[in-house]
Design a protein around this motif. Structure first.
Motif, PDB file in Angstrom:
ATOM      1  N   ALA A  71       0.894  -1.167   0.186  1.00 24.86           N
ATOM      2  CA  ALA A  71      -0.234   0.000  -0.106  1.00 24.86           C
ATOM      3  C   ALA A  71       0.909   1.212   0.117  1.00 24.86           C
ATOM      4  CB  ALA A  71      -0.899  -0.014   1.149  1.00 24.86           C
ATOM      5  N   ALA A  72       2.014   1.420   0.727  1.00 22.50           N
ATOM      6  CA  ALA A  72       2.911   2.348   0.837  1.00 22.50           C
ATOM      7  C   ALA A  72       3.429   2.660  -0.291  1.00 22.50           C
ATOM      8  CB  ALA A  72       3.645   2.193   1.973  1.00 22.50           C
ATOM      9  N   ALA A  73       4.098   1.493  -1.078  1.00 19.12           N
ATOM     10  CA  ALA A  73       4.843   1.744  -2.498  1.00 19.12           C
ATOM     11  C   ALA A  73       3.723   2.156  -3.361  1.00 19.12           C
ATOM     12  CB  ALA A  73       5.277   0.313  -2.676  1.00 19.12           C
ATOM     13  N   LEU A  74       2.805   1.689  -3.362  1.00 19.47           N
ATOM     14  CA  LEU A  74       1.716   2.042  -4.387  1.00 19.47           C
ATOM     15  C   LEU A  74       1.153   3.697  -4.282  1.00 19.47           C
ATOM     16  CD1 LEU A  74      -0.568   1.732  -6.703  1.00 19.47           C
ATOM     17  CD2 LEU A  74      -2.224   1.157  -4.681  1.00 19.47           C
ATOM     18  N   MET A  75       1.176   3.982  -3.218  1.00 23.03           N
ATOM     19  CA  MET A  75       1.048   5.479  -2.879  1.00 23.03           C
ATOM     20  C   MET A  75       2.009   6.262  -3.094  1.00 23.03           C
ATOM     21  SD  MET A  75      -1.903   5.463   0.288  1.00 23.03           S
ATOM     22  CE  MET A  75      -2.507   6.967   0.066  1.00 23.03           C
ATOM     23  N   LYS A  76       3.366   6.050  -2.713  1.00 22.00           N
ATOM     24  CA  LYS A  76       4.349   6.704  -3.151  1.00 22.00           C
ATOM     25  C   LYS A  76       4.798   6.950  -4.695  1.00 22.00           C
ATOM     26  CE  LYS A  76       8.550   5.675  -1.669  1.00 22.00           C
ATOM     27  NZ  LYS A  76       9.121   6.720  -1.254  1.00 22.00           N
ATOM     28  N   ARG A  78       2.188   6.357  -7.122  1.00 21.16           N
ATOM     29  CA  ARG A  78       0.896   6.860  -7.551  1.00 21.16           C
ATOM     30  C   ARG A  78       1.115   8.476  -7.441  1.00 21.16           C
ATOM     31  NH1 ARG A  78      -3.491   4.110  -8.749  1.00 21.16           N
ATOM     32  NH2 ARG A  78      -1.743   2.745  -9.160  1.00 21.16           N
ATOM     33  N   PHE A  79       1.431   9.033  -6.203  1.00 23.78           N
ATOM     34  CA  PHE A  79       1.538  10.471  -5.868  1.00 23.78           C
ATOM     35  C   PHE A  79       3.021  11.077  -5.628  1.00 23.78           C
ATOM     36  CE2 PHE A  79      -2.372   8.535  -3.956  1.00 23.78           C
ATOM     37  CZ  PHE A  79      -3.139   9.123  -4.892  1.00 23.78           C
ATOM     38  N   ARG A  80       3.877  10.544  -6.457  1.00 25.90           N
ATOM     39  CA  ARG A  80       5.254  10.848  -6.638  1.00 25.90           C
ATOM     40  C   ARG A  80       5.829  11.410  -5.462  1.00 25.90           C
ATOM     41  NH1 ARG A  80       3.970  13.664 -12.732  1.00 25.90           N
ATOM     42  NH2 ARG A  80       3.296  11.580 -13.785  1.00 25.90           N
ATOM     43  N   ILE A  81       5.801  10.569  -4.330  1.00 21.58           N
ATOM     44  CA  ILE A  81       6.254  11.008  -3.111  1.00 21.58           C
ATOM     45  C   ILE A  81       7.695  10.480  -3.069  1.00 21.58           C
ATOM     46  CG2 ILE A  81       6.045  10.736  -0.721  1.00 21.58           C
ATOM     47  CD1 ILE A  81       3.686  12.351  -1.908  1.00 21.58           C
ATOM     48  N   GLN A  82       8.538  11.499  -2.692  1.00 26.47           N
ATOM     49  CA  GLN A  82      10.072  11.118  -2.666  1.00 26.47           C
ATOM     50  C   GLN A  82      10.449  10.536  -1.267  1.00 26.47           C
ATOM     51  OE1 GLN A  82      11.645  10.979  -5.636  1.00 26.47           O
ATOM     52  NE2 GLN A  82       9.785  11.279  -6.531  1.00 26.47           N
ATOM     53  N   ARG A  83       9.515  10.733  -0.345  1.00 19.89           N
ATOM     54  CA  ARG A  83      10.255  10.443   1.138  1.00 19.89           C
ATOM     55  C   ARG A  83      10.069   9.101   1.394  1.00 19.89           C
ATOM     56  NH1 ARG A  83       6.556  15.621   2.649  1.00 19.89           N
ATOM     57  NH2 ARG A  83       5.640  14.927   0.587  1.00 19.89           N
ATOM     58  N   GLY A  84      10.918   8.548   2.482  1.00 16.80           N
ATOM     59  CA  GLY A  84      10.719   7.298   2.695  1.00 16.80           C
ATOM     60  C   GLY A  84       9.861   7.130   3.967  1.00 16.80           C
ATOM     61  N   LEU A  85       9.581   5.878   4.498  1.00 19.62           N
ATOM     62  CA  LEU A  85       8.605   5.706   5.576  1.00 19.62           C
ATOM     63  C   LEU A  85       9.140   4.739   6.392  1.00 19.62           C
ATOM     64  CD1 LEU A  85       5.486   5.645   3.394  1.00 19.62           C
ATOM     65  CD2 LEU A  85       6.069   7.555   4.896  1.00 19.62           C
ATOM     66  N   SER A  86       8.796   4.876   7.766  1.00 20.94           N
ATOM     67  CA  SER A  86       9.015   3.831   8.886  1.00 20.94           C
ATOM     68  C   SER A  86       7.645   3.307   8.924  1.00 20.94           C
ATOM     69  CB  SER A  86       9.748   4.393   9.881  1.00 20.94           C
ATOM     70  OG  SER A  86       9.470   3.621  10.988  1.00 20.94           O
ATOM     71  N   ILE A  87       7.120   2.109   8.974  1.00 18.02           N
ATOM     72  CA  ILE A  87       5.896   1.652   9.453  1.00 18.02           C
ATOM     73  C   ILE A  87       5.913   0.599  10.441  1.00 18.02           C
ATOM     74  CG2 ILE A  87       3.897   0.556   8.346  1.00 18.02           C
ATOM     75  CD1 ILE A  87       4.401   1.434   5.691  1.00 18.02           C
ATOM     76  N   ILE A  88       5.221   0.658  11.603  1.00 21.61           N
ATOM     77  CA  ILE A  88       5.380  -0.278  12.599  1.00 21.61           C
ATOM     78  C   ILE A  88       3.952  -0.747  12.783  1.00 21.61           C
ATOM     79  CG2 ILE A  88       5.887  -0.785  15.029  1.00 21.61           C
ATOM     80  CD1 ILE A  88       7.798   1.586  15.147  1.00 21.61           C
ATOM     81  N   ILE A  89       3.795  -2.145  12.554  1.00 24.68           N
ATOM     82  CA  ILE A  89       2.675  -2.731  12.735  1.00 24.68           C
ATOM     83  C   ILE A  89       2.276  -3.326  14.175  1.00 24.68           C
ATOM     84  CG2 ILE A  89       0.749  -4.464  11.811  1.00 24.68           C
ATOM     85  CD1 ILE A  89       2.442  -4.216   9.258  1.00 24.68           C
ATOM     86  N   HIS A  90       1.577  -2.679  15.130  1.00 20.04           N
ATOM     87  CA  HIS A  90       1.349  -3.381  16.368  1.00 20.04           C
ATOM     88  C   HIS A  90       0.360  -4.437  16.259  1.00 20.04           C
ATOM     89  CE1 HIS A  90       3.897   0.005  18.334  1.00 20.04           C
ATOM     90  NE2 HIS A  90       3.633   0.690  17.425  1.00 20.04           N
ATOM     91  N   LYS A  91       0.853  -5.624  15.994  1.00 22.97           N
ATOM     92  CA  LYS A  91      -0.160  -6.689  15.951  1.00 22.97           C
ATOM     93  C   LYS A  91      -1.021  -7.248  17.068  1.00 22.97           C
ATOM     94  CE  LYS A  91      -0.864  -8.736  12.681  1.00 22.97           C
ATOM     95  NZ  LYS A  91      -1.645  -8.464  11.683  1.00 22.97           N
ATOM     96  N   GLN A  92      -2.252  -7.269  16.956  1.00 27.40           N
ATOM     97  CA  GLN A  92      -3.164  -7.822  17.765  1.00 27.40           C
ATOM     98  C   GLN A  92      -4.089  -8.839  17.129  1.00 27.40           C
ATOM     99  OE1 GLN A  92      -3.517  -7.292  21.180  1.00 27.40           O
ATOM    100  NE2 GLN A  92      -1.765  -5.814  20.920  1.00 27.40           N
ATOM    101  N   ILE A  93      -4.150  -8.824  15.746  1.00 31.82           N
ATOM    102  CA  ILE A  93      -5.161  -9.699  15.001  1.00 31.82           C
ATOM    103  C   ILE A  93      -4.325 -11.015  14.540  1.00 31.82           C
ATOM    104  CG2 ILE A  93      -6.559  -9.990  12.966  1.00 31.82           C
ATOM    105  CD1 ILE A  93      -6.721  -6.818  12.866  1.00 31.82           C
TER     106      ILE A  93
END
Length: 286
Positions: A71-76, A78-93
């Motif tokens: 999802a993050a790669a697609l949005m980067k 699609r909207f030509r975003i040059q910045r990187g991202l840190s995504i932390i998934i706090h899992k409960q499911i």
């Protein structure tokens, strides 16, 4: 700037498969609703341009296989975003449970990045992005209660079910959704009454919702994973008003309007499987 987003689990109140599509997917008709069990997604920008994923539970891919990463790669892109991202998934499911944990994480990532980057996308626009990632992602963007058709990407909102308790029990096995669909015998299945479920929701009838629960994928998963059938039998014996496997499994849910009965179900099931939860049914978009 850091953004947080909730990623709610879903259950299937009705799941029917109508046939095989030319694109290789199956044509489905599903009634889904959200429950009060959720992962939490934490996202912030980084100086590097890459996407970093970390999950707080084992067996969650932390690379491009992760749906939140997709999802993050697609949005980067699609909207030509040059910045990187840190995504932390706090899992409960629980992972690979039939509760759309990965799809909900992807949907939450889309919503979070919409806010972080001030994209001002509508829910419909975010749902269209979700369909490019996975069949359940559009519903998870929408949330609440809905009928999903096509390959699961066509979403029509429905009234929320009456408030009740949902007991979730997942045996310690993983189930491949793709393998379950591949093994489904379309000539031998008994179709659930999806229209009956929709009518029960419109009436707000808890009794009729329980009466119309149905999932054609049980015909594949229960013979392959006998624990699923055993959990269903035990939940019914302990007084759950409605019992069904969610998605392709192996999680089974039981519905009850009484907190005391929900707790009785939890206490009895804990000796049978590790992942047992008593949660509330949300049913409305958050």
């Amino acid at each position: 700037m850091k953004v947080m987003e909730r990623a709610s689990a879903k259950i299937n109140l009705a799941l029917d498969v109508l046939g095989k599509r030319a694109d290789g997917y199956h044509e489905v008709s599903m009634v889904m609703t959200t429950v009060d069990l959720a992962d939490h997604i934490e996202i912030e920008e980084t100086k590097r341009e890459d996407i970093y994923i970390r999950a707080t539970a084992p067996f969650v891919p932390e690379d491009e296989r992760n749906l939140a990463y997709k999802a993050a790669a697609l949005m980067k892109e699609r909207f030509r975003i040059q910045r990187g991202l840190s995504i932390i998934i706090h899992k409960q499911i629980p992972v690979a449970a039939g509760l759309a944990g990965g799809s909900s994480d992807a949907a939450a990532t889309i919503r979070a990045l919409n806010r972080l980057w001030n994209l001002n996308l509508s829910t419909e626009e975010m749902m269209r992005l979700g369909t490019e990632i996975g069949s359940d992602v559009a519903f998870c963007v929408h949330g609440g209660t809905a009928l999903a058709t096509g390959r699961g990407e066509k979403i029509k909102g429905l009234p929320a079910p009456p408030s009740c308790w949902v007991v979730l029990a997942k045996p310690p096995v993983a189930v491949s959704t793709g393998n379950v669909y591949s093994a489904l015998n379309l000539q031998a299945i008994s179709h659930p009454n999806v229209q009956g479920m929709i009518q029960a929701l419109r009436e707000g009838s808890f009794e009729n919702i329980c009466r119309h629960l149905g999932n054609v994928l049980e015909s594949v998963t229960i013979p392959a994973v006998p624990e699923v059938g055993q959990i269903k039998t035990l939940m019914k014996k302990l007084g759950a008003d409605g019992v069904l496997m969610s998605g392709s499994g192996p999680t089974v849910f039981g519905l009850t309007q009484y907190e005391s009965r929900a707790q009785k179900l939890v206490n009895s099931l804990k000796g049978f499987c590790g992942d047992v939860y008593a949660v509330r049914l949300i049913g409305r978009p958050s």
